[in-house]
Design a protein around this motif. Sequence first.
Motif, short mmCIF file in Angstrom:
data_model
loop_
_atom_site.label_atom_id
_atom_site.label_comp_id
_atom_site.label_asym_id
_atom_site.label_seq_id
_atom_site.Cartn_x
_atom_site.Cartn_y
_atom_site.Cartn_z
N HIS A 1 0.85 -1.19 0.00
CA HIS A 1 0.00 0.00 0.00
C HIS A 1 0.89 1.24 0.00
CE1 HIS A 1 -4.15 -1.46 0.46
NE2 HIS A 1 -3.55 -2.54 0.92
N VAL A 2 0.40 2.26 -0.68
CA VAL A 2 1.26 3.43 -0.90
C VAL A 2 1.74 4.09 0.39
CG1 VAL A 2 -0.68 5.02 -1.30
CG2 VAL A 2 1.59 5.57 -2.16
N ALA A 3 0.85 4.17 1.41
CA ALA A 3 1.26 4.87 2.64
C ALA A 3 2.49 4.20 3.23
CB ALA A 3 0.10 4.88 3.65
N ASN B 1 -7.44 7.47 3.61
CA ASN B 1 -8.35 6.31 3.55
C ASN B 1 -7.63 5.00 3.87
OD1 ASN B 1 -6.87 5.87 1.25
ND2 ASN B 1 -8.61 5.48 -0.09
N ASP B 2 -6.38 5.09 4.35
CA ASP B 2 -5.62 3.88 4.63
C ASP B 2 -5.77 3.52 6.10
OD1 ASP B 2 -2.55 2.60 3.41
OD2 ASP B 2 -3.49 2.06 5.31
N PRO B 3 -6.20 2.26 6.40
CA PRO B 3 -6.41 1.89 7.79
C PRO B 3 -5.15 2.01 8.65
CG PRO B 3 -6.83 0.01 6.31
CD PRO B 3 -6.59 1.22 5.45
N ILE B 4 -3.99 1.86 8.04
CA ILE B 4 -2.78 1.95 8.88
C ILE B 4 -2.49 3.40 9.26
CG2 ILE B 4 -0.87 2.15 7.21
CD1 ILE B 4 0.39 -0.20 8.90
N VAL B 5 -2.85 4.32 8.40
CA VAL B 5 -2.69 5.73 8.76
C VAL B 5 -3.64 6.04 9.92
CG1 VAL B 5 -2.80 8.11 7.96
CG2 VAL B 5 -1.98 6.34 6.41
N LEU B 6 -4.85 5.46 9.85
CA LEU B 6 -5.83 5.66 10.92
C LEU B 6 -5.26 5.19 12.27
CD1 LEU B 6 -8.80 6.27 11.82
CD2 LEU B 6 -9.37 3.94 11.12
C1 SAM Z 1 2.46 9.26 -1.23
S1 SAM Z 1 1.54 9.44 0.25
C2 SAM Z 1 1.71 11.18 0.55
C3 SAM Z 1 1.68 11.55 2.02
C4 SAM Z 1 1.79 13.04 2.34
N1 SAM Z 1 0.70 13.78 1.75
C5 SAM Z 1 3.10 13.61 1.83
O1 SAM Z 1 3.09 14.27 0.77
O2 SAM Z 1 4.13 13.44 2.47
C6 SAM Z 1 -0.17 9.33 -0.37
C7 SAM Z 1 -1.21 9.19 0.74
O3 SAM Z 1 -2.50 9.37 0.13
C8 SAM Z 1 -3.39 8.39 0.64
N2 SAM Z 1 -4.44 8.13 -0.36
C9 SAM Z 1 -4.29 7.56 -1.58
N3 SAM Z 1 -5.47 7.54 -2.23
C10 SAM Z 1 -6.38 8.11 -1.40
C11 SAM Z 1 -7.78 8.38 -1.50
N4 SAM Z 1 -8.47 8.07 -2.60
N5 SAM Z 1 -8.40 9.00 -0.46
C12 SAM Z 1 -7.71 9.33 0.67
N6 SAM Z 1 -6.38 9.10 0.82
C13 SAM Z 1 -5.73 8.50 -0.19
C14 SAM Z 1 -2.52 7.18 0.92
O4 SAM Z 1 -3.12 6.31 1.86
C15 SAM Z 1 -1.24 7.82 1.41
O5 SAM Z 1 -1.25 7.97 2.81
#
Ligand code: SAM
Length: 275
Positions: free
Chosen positions: A25-27, A115-120
């Motif tokens: 997952h991206v987070a 929307n990522d449960p681990i961020v939650l």
């Molecule tokens: C690459 S990280 C960027 C984190 C932070 N904004 C930064 O720039 O350091 C992308 C984040 O967006 C969240 N994300 C991706 N798609 C999403 C969506 N549709 N709705 C909410 N969050 C989302 C991911 O879970 C992740 O935590």
Amino acid sequence: MTDEWSHEVTATHGESAPFDTSVAHVARVYNYWLGGKDYFAADRAAGEQAIKAFPDIVLSARANRAFLARTVRFLAGEAGIRQFLDIGTGIPSANNTHEVAQSVAQDSRIVYVDNDPIVLTHARALLTSDPAGATNYIDADLREPEQILARAAQVLDYDRPVAVMLMAILQHLQEEDDPYQVVATLMAAMPSGSYLALSHPAKDIDAEAMAKMADSLNKMMAEKVTFRDRPAVARFFEGLDLVEPGMVQASKWRPATDAEAASPAALWAGVARKP
Ligand SMILES: C[S@@+](CC[C@H](N)C(=O)[O-])C[C@H]1O[C@@H](n2cnc3c(N)ncnc32)[C@H](O)[C@@H]1O
């Protein structure tokens, strides 16, 4: 965190969210690039494959974090903003939005959305507000901007300017998700004097390596990526006034040091004011 199996995690307010650790997952991949500890084997593998395709991704991710911090400092300082809607927060890292904003103006109010449960599960670290301000965390999807706006209204007053932050998240909205309409909906709810701050992985910086990395991530990661070129990213700012120096490579937006300015960064980035 190294366990390979699915977990049931308890969120700060007692709910639980299941998550699968066998898929990247991206987070968590982003946390790996940033040198954090909150990733599993699948995230590390996806992160490593991406590094093979585009070795500068680690410096690029760091340059994005540095851009985020400079942006918040500008917004809370020079621009006088006291309300922030930070969507796609990520796992807490150095210089989270509320820490930077409240170091400039203690009464800053911040709503985080992911929307990522681990961020939650990490949200507690984001809720350490200065008593003069406020922070809140919303578990929601950017593809449902009305829901975000309705829930964020508990903390944010839409009669006063808000900075909407979309840092390295819009690449996860495909064309069918209508990303331009999503951004337009968010900005339409905000009064004049509000700001949009965003960064977006670039299709046209280090194009060949970025295309390879996109292919690799799209094979291994749950959230698919669409990298966009300069005109496509600039379109998100339509109707808004970009502040100096305009939309540029993330490391070139008001760098604080020569080292920041020199960092590789395959992202377009900018900050714009709603007239
Ligand atoms: C690459 S990280 C960027 C984190 C932070 N904004 C930064 O720039 O350091 C992308 C984040 O967006 C969240 N994300 C991706 N798609 C999403 C969506 N549709 N709705 C909410 N969050 C989302 C991911 O879970 C992740 O935590």
